[in-house]
Design a protein around this motif. Structure first.
Motif, short mmCIF file in Angstrom:
data_model
loop_
_atom_site.label_atom_id
_atom_site.label_comp_id
_atom_site.label_asym_id
_atom_site.label_seq_id
_atom_site.Cartn_x
_atom_site.Cartn_y
_atom_site.Cartn_z
N UNK A 6 -13.25 -70.87 63.45
CA UNK A 6 -14.20 -70.12 63.76
C UNK A 6 -13.70 -69.23 62.60
N UNK A 7 -14.94 -69.82 61.57
CA UNK A 7 -14.85 -69.13 60.39
C UNK A 7 -15.73 -67.63 60.54
N UNK A 8 -15.49 -66.68 60.18
CA UNK A 8 -16.41 -65.61 60.17
C UNK A 8 -16.49 -64.66 58.42
N UNK A 9 -17.23 -65.31 57.60
CA UNK A 9 -17.80 -64.55 56.49
C UNK A 9 -18.97 -64.55 55.99
N UNK A 10 -19.63 -63.25 55.45
CA UNK A 10 -20.67 -62.56 55.52
C UNK A 10 -21.69 -63.04 53.73
N UNK A 11 -20.53 -64.56 52.72
CA UNK A 11 -21.13 -64.81 51.66
C UNK A 11 -21.48 -66.07 52.09
N UNK A 12 -22.85 -66.66 52.49
CA UNK A 12 -23.74 -67.77 52.82
C UNK A 12 -23.12 -68.68 52.06
N UNK A 35 -18.33 -59.35 60.81
CA UNK A 35 -17.08 -58.78 61.74
C UNK A 35 -17.07 -58.63 63.55
N UNK A 36 -18.41 -58.26 63.38
CA UNK A 36 -18.53 -57.66 65.32
C UNK A 36 -18.64 -59.30 66.10
N UNK A 37 -19.95 -60.17 65.39
CA UNK A 37 -20.35 -61.14 66.00
C UNK A 37 -18.75 -62.26 65.57
N UNK A 38 -17.47 -61.88 64.92
CA UNK A 38 -17.69 -62.65 65.08
C UNK A 38 -16.49 -62.78 65.94
N UNK A 39 -16.24 -61.41 65.98
CA UNK A 39 -14.99 -60.69 67.27
C UNK A 39 -15.50 -61.55 68.53
N UNK A 59 -17.89 -54.83 61.02
CA UNK A 59 -16.53 -54.49 61.07
C UNK A 59 -15.69 -55.44 60.16
N UNK A 60 -14.66 -55.14 59.60
CA UNK A 60 -13.83 -55.68 58.70
C UNK A 60 -13.55 -55.97 59.24
#
Length: 225
Positions: A6-12, A35-39, A59-60
């Motif tokens: 699972x990759x949680x990254x906002x730089x598309x 972060x919330x979606x990743x959690x 969420x960081x």
């Protein structure tokens, strides 16, 4: 068996590059951009490794990692960050991360680290849950269905070992080594301690959680909650 990340990254753009490279290496990758979606994905899915950016919307990454560890999720976490100071790394490890990779990084190194982390479960998790059984590593306390249980010091070592490996089977040799190292007593000693642990954990409940796997060892089953 295909690794699942699972990759949680906002730089598309970066996320797409990582996703495509992992795919070329035979590693499946889900993606969340905050972060919330990743959690939520990390709690719901079964991943081999989590890749977390620190600077995330909603969420960081440190908060995500802390929440996962408090929830008993023991999936290894590789933190991806542009922050490279000692203080930043200390904060990450305190939050429960297992490894750090500073941006910009070589994608080949990312793959190597993912493969290494996927071979184990994280030792950073402070609570473990299997079905209605829960242990707190720091306080060394055990509950089942909300009721606190009393286990011996040896029983605690056995139970923590079994729960960290759940739902995998733990061999008798592995359990003996966890308790006594390389100088175990006679084989009956382990049998006696497992019996006492079963009495503490399963007696009075309809569903036994500690099972014997003939010819192999023991397992705590029930599925993580």
């Amino acid at each position: 068996m295909t690794l699942m990340v699972l990759l949680v990254e906002d730089d598309l753009d970066l996320a797409a590059t990582i996703h495509d490279f992992l795919d070329l290496e035979g590693i499946s990758c889900d993606h969340a951009s905050n972060g919330l979606a990743g959690l939520n994905l990390a709690r719901a899915g079964r991943y081999d490794v989590l890749l977390l950016d620190i600077m995330l919307p909603r969420m960081d990454g440190l908060a995500v990692c802390t929440a996962l560890r408090e929830a008993g999720v023991d999936t290894p976490v590789l933190m991806l960050t542009a922050r490279d100071t000692v203080a930043d790394k200390v904060a990450g490890f305190r939050a429960g991360t297992d490894d750090y990779l500073v941006k910009p990084f070589a994608l080949e190194e990312l793959v190597v680290r993912v493969q290494a982390l996927a071979r184990r479960r994280s030792g950073q998790v402070r609570r473990l849950r299997v079905a209605d059984l829960e242990i707190d590593i720091d306080q060394r306390r055990v509950w089942r269905d909300g009721r606190e249980l009393q286990v011996s010091p040896t029983g605690w070592i056995l139970l923590e070992t079994l729960m960290r490996q759940s739902p995998r089977v733990v061999s008798r040799h592995q359990l003996a080594q966890a308790v006594w190292g390389d100088d175990p007593p006679d084989s009956n000693a382990l049998k006696v301690h497992v019996h006492h642990l079963r009495q503490a954990v399963d007696r009075g409940f309809d569903r036994p959680l500690i099972e014997t796997v003939p010819g192999h060892g023991f397992v705590v089953r029930g599925g993580r909650t």
